[in-house]
Design a protein around this motif. Structure first.
Motif, mmCIF file in Angstrom:
data_model
loop_
_atom_site.group_PDB
_atom_site.id
_atom_site.type_symbol
_atom_site.label_atom_id
_atom_site.label_comp_id
_atom_site.label_asym_id
_atom_site.label_seq_id
_atom_site.Cartn_x
_atom_site.Cartn_y
_atom_site.Cartn_z
ATOM 1 N N LYS A 28 0.835 -1.200 0.000
ATOM 2 C CA LYS A 28 0.000 0.000 0.000
ATOM 3 C C LYS A 28 0.874 1.255 0.000
ATOM 4 O O LYS A 28 0.634 2.197 -0.746
ATOM 5 C CB LYS A 28 -0.946 0.013 1.208
ATOM 6 C CG LYS A 28 -2.022 1.054 1.094
ATOM 7 C CD LYS A 28 -2.098 2.193 2.027
ATOM 8 C CE LYS A 28 -1.327 2.266 3.235
ATOM 9 N NZ LYS A 28 -1.245 3.594 3.823
ATOM 10 N N ILE A 29 1.924 1.239 0.791
ATOM 11 C CA ILE A 29 2.838 2.391 0.850
ATOM 12 C C ILE A 29 3.513 2.597 -0.499
ATOM 13 O O ILE A 29 3.559 3.711 -1.023
ATOM 14 C CB ILE A 29 3.868 2.203 1.982
ATOM 15 C CG1 ILE A 29 3.155 2.242 3.336
ATOM 16 C CG2 ILE A 29 4.971 3.249 1.897
ATOM 17 C CD1 ILE A 29 3.995 1.768 4.503
ATOM 18 N N ASN A 30 4.025 1.516 -1.098
ATOM 19 C CA ASN A 30 4.726 1.656 -2.374
ATOM 20 C C ASN A 30 3.784 2.010 -3.522
ATOM 21 O O ASN A 30 4.136 2.796 -4.396
ATOM 22 C CB ASN A 30 5.531 0.394 -2.682
ATOM 23 C CG ASN A 30 6.792 0.324 -1.849
ATOM 24 O OD1 ASN A 30 7.178 1.292 -1.196
ATOM 25 N ND2 ASN A 30 7.445 -0.822 -1.843
ATOM 26 N N TYR A 54 5.247 -0.171 -14.459
ATOM 27 C CA TYR A 54 5.865 -0.289 -13.144
ATOM 28 C C TYR A 54 5.640 -1.710 -12.628
ATOM 29 O O TYR A 54 4.680 -2.367 -13.014
ATOM 30 C CB TYR A 54 5.213 0.644 -12.107
ATOM 31 C CG TYR A 54 5.306 2.108 -12.419
ATOM 32 C CD1 TYR A 54 6.364 2.869 -11.940
ATOM 33 C CD2 TYR A 54 4.312 2.746 -13.162
ATOM 34 C CE1 TYR A 54 6.435 4.220 -12.210
ATOM 35 C CE2 TYR A 54 4.387 4.090 -13.438
ATOM 36 C CZ TYR A 54 5.464 4.824 -12.956
ATOM 37 O OH TYR A 54 5.535 6.168 -13.219
ATOM 38 N N ILE A 55 6.509 -2.138 -11.744
ATOM 39 C CA ILE A 55 6.270 -3.329 -10.933
ATOM 40 C C ILE A 55 6.502 -2.897 -9.495
ATOM 41 O O ILE A 55 7.521 -2.263 -9.183
ATOM 42 C CB ILE A 55 7.187 -4.508 -11.280
ATOM 43 C CG1 ILE A 55 6.986 -4.953 -12.747
ATOM 44 C CG2 ILE A 55 6.878 -5.704 -10.374
ATOM 45 C CD1 ILE A 55 8.070 -4.519 -13.628
ATOM 46 N N VAL A 56 5.537 -3.213 -8.635
ATOM 47 C CA VAL A 56 5.629 -2.825 -7.233
ATOM 48 C C VAL A 56 5.666 -4.086 -6.384
ATOM 49 O O VAL A 56 4.823 -4.966 -6.519
ATOM 50 C CB VAL A 56 4.426 -1.938 -6.820
ATOM 51 C CG1 VAL A 56 4.508 -1.580 -5.340
ATOM 52 C CG2 VAL A 56 4.378 -0.685 -7.669
ATOM 53 N N THR A 57 6.680 -4.163 -5.536
ATOM 54 C CA THR A 57 6.773 -5.231 -4.544
ATOM 55 C C THR A 57 6.784 -4.557 -3.169
ATOM 56 O O THR A 57 6.917 -3.333 -3.082
ATOM 57 C CB THR A 57 8.056 -6.078 -4.724
ATOM 58 O OG1 THR A 57 9.189 -5.305 -4.307
ATOM 59 C CG2 THR A 57 8.235 -6.544 -6.165
ATOM 60 N N PRO A 58 6.676 -5.327 -2.109
ATOM 61 C CA PRO A 58 6.758 -4.705 -0.784
ATOM 62 C C PRO A 58 8.086 -3.991 -0.542
ATOM 63 O O PRO A 58 8.144 -3.025 0.211
ATOM 64 C CB PRO A 58 6.583 -5.882 0.176
ATOM 65 C CG PRO A 58 5.836 -6.901 -0.603
ATOM 66 C CD PRO A 58 6.323 -6.748 -2.024
ATOM 67 N N GLU A 59 9.141 -4.452 -1.207
ATOM 68 C CA GLU A 59 10.476 -3.892 -0.968
ATOM 69 C C GLU A 59 10.901 -2.824 -1.960
ATOM 70 O O GLU A 59 11.812 -2.051 -1.678
ATOM 71 C CB GLU A 59 11.537 -5.014 -1.006
ATOM 72 C CG GLU A 59 11.433 -6.015 0.105
ATOM 73 C CD GLU A 59 10.388 -7.106 -0.136
ATOM 74 O OE1 GLU A 59 10.058 -7.801 0.822
ATOM 75 O OE2 GLU A 59 9.892 -7.247 -1.266
ATOM 76 N N ARG A 60 10.271 -2.799 -3.148
ATOM 77 C CA ARG A 60 10.848 -1.986 -4.209
ATOM 78 C C ARG A 60 9.809 -1.579 -5.255
ATOM 79 O O ARG A 60 8.815 -2.261 -5.448
ATOM 80 C CB ARG A 60 11.945 -2.818 -4.875
ATOM 81 C CG ARG A 60 12.755 -2.092 -5.859
ATOM 82 C CD ARG A 60 14.009 -2.835 -6.228
ATOM 83 N NE ARG A 60 14.602 -2.130 -7.339
ATOM 84 C CZ ARG A 60 15.473 -2.639 -8.171
ATOM 85 N NH1 ARG A 60 15.882 -3.876 -8.015
ATOM 86 N NH2 ARG A 60 15.955 -1.930 -9.155
#
Length: 186
Positions: A21-23, A174-180
């Motif tokens: 959610k943050i990313n 884009y690709i969004v993961t929890p880390e990046r």
């Protein structure tokens, strides 16, 4: 790759959902009035539950994919609300009961969050093999004045160095993961 994401513990999945959610909020910087294609998680996919709450709180409108009832090979995107009546499709995935007055043309969406099985840093995604998302994205005219930003959502363990690419594959913005957050075309 599917087994890797399914092996994540409930605590790891919950932590991932909060971080996503943050990313995602870093990519969708101004959600007010945005029309956002989303999904209901299945088969170990990252949950968007916190994203849904964030979208609704910020006056954005989420849309969920529905298997097209006539073509059987495309997706429709229908407005999703907390009380939307749901049904299970032929793959066992939750989707809203079809209401044609709540369906949006794909090109009218601002963002589409898409699940995937694997991805690479070049913006390529490997889906579940049905081609639904690629066929649906291919319907967007290349010269359209408005094109939704395509955002893959995944766990970091789904990243590969490279994926095979077919002529019909539609790359992600884009690709969004929890880390990046990956921005392959910038």
């Amino acid at each position: 790759m599917r087994n890797l994401r399914k092996e994540l513990t409930p605590e790891e999945q919950k932590s991932a959902a909060k971080a996503l959610k943050i990313n995602i909020s870093q990519v969708i910087k101004d959600p007010k009035n945005a029309r956002v294609g989303t999904y209901i998680s299945n088969d170990g996919e990252p949950s968007l539950d916190y994203v849904f709450q964030w979208l609704w709180q910020n006056k954005a409108t989420p849309f969920l994919p529905i298997l097209h009832p006539f073509t059987q090979v495309h997706l429709l995107f229908q407005r999703y609300e907390e009380n939307s009546p749901m049904t299970t499709n032929r793959y066992g995935i939750l989707e809203p009961e079809l209401n044609c007055s709540h369906v949006s043309p794909v090109a009218a969406l601002d963002f589409i969050l898409t699940p995937l099985v694997a991805f690479d840093s070049q913006g390529n995604r490997l889906g579940m093999g049905g081609g639904y998302y690629d066929r649906t994205f291919a319907q967007i005219p290349p010269d359209a004045s408005h094109r939704p930003k395509l955002i893959g959502v995944a766990h970091q363990c789904q990243h590969l160095d490279a994926l095979p690419v077919a002529s019909w594959d539609v790359p992600l913005d884009y690709i969004v993961t929890p880390e990046r957050i990956y921005c392959p075309h910038r």
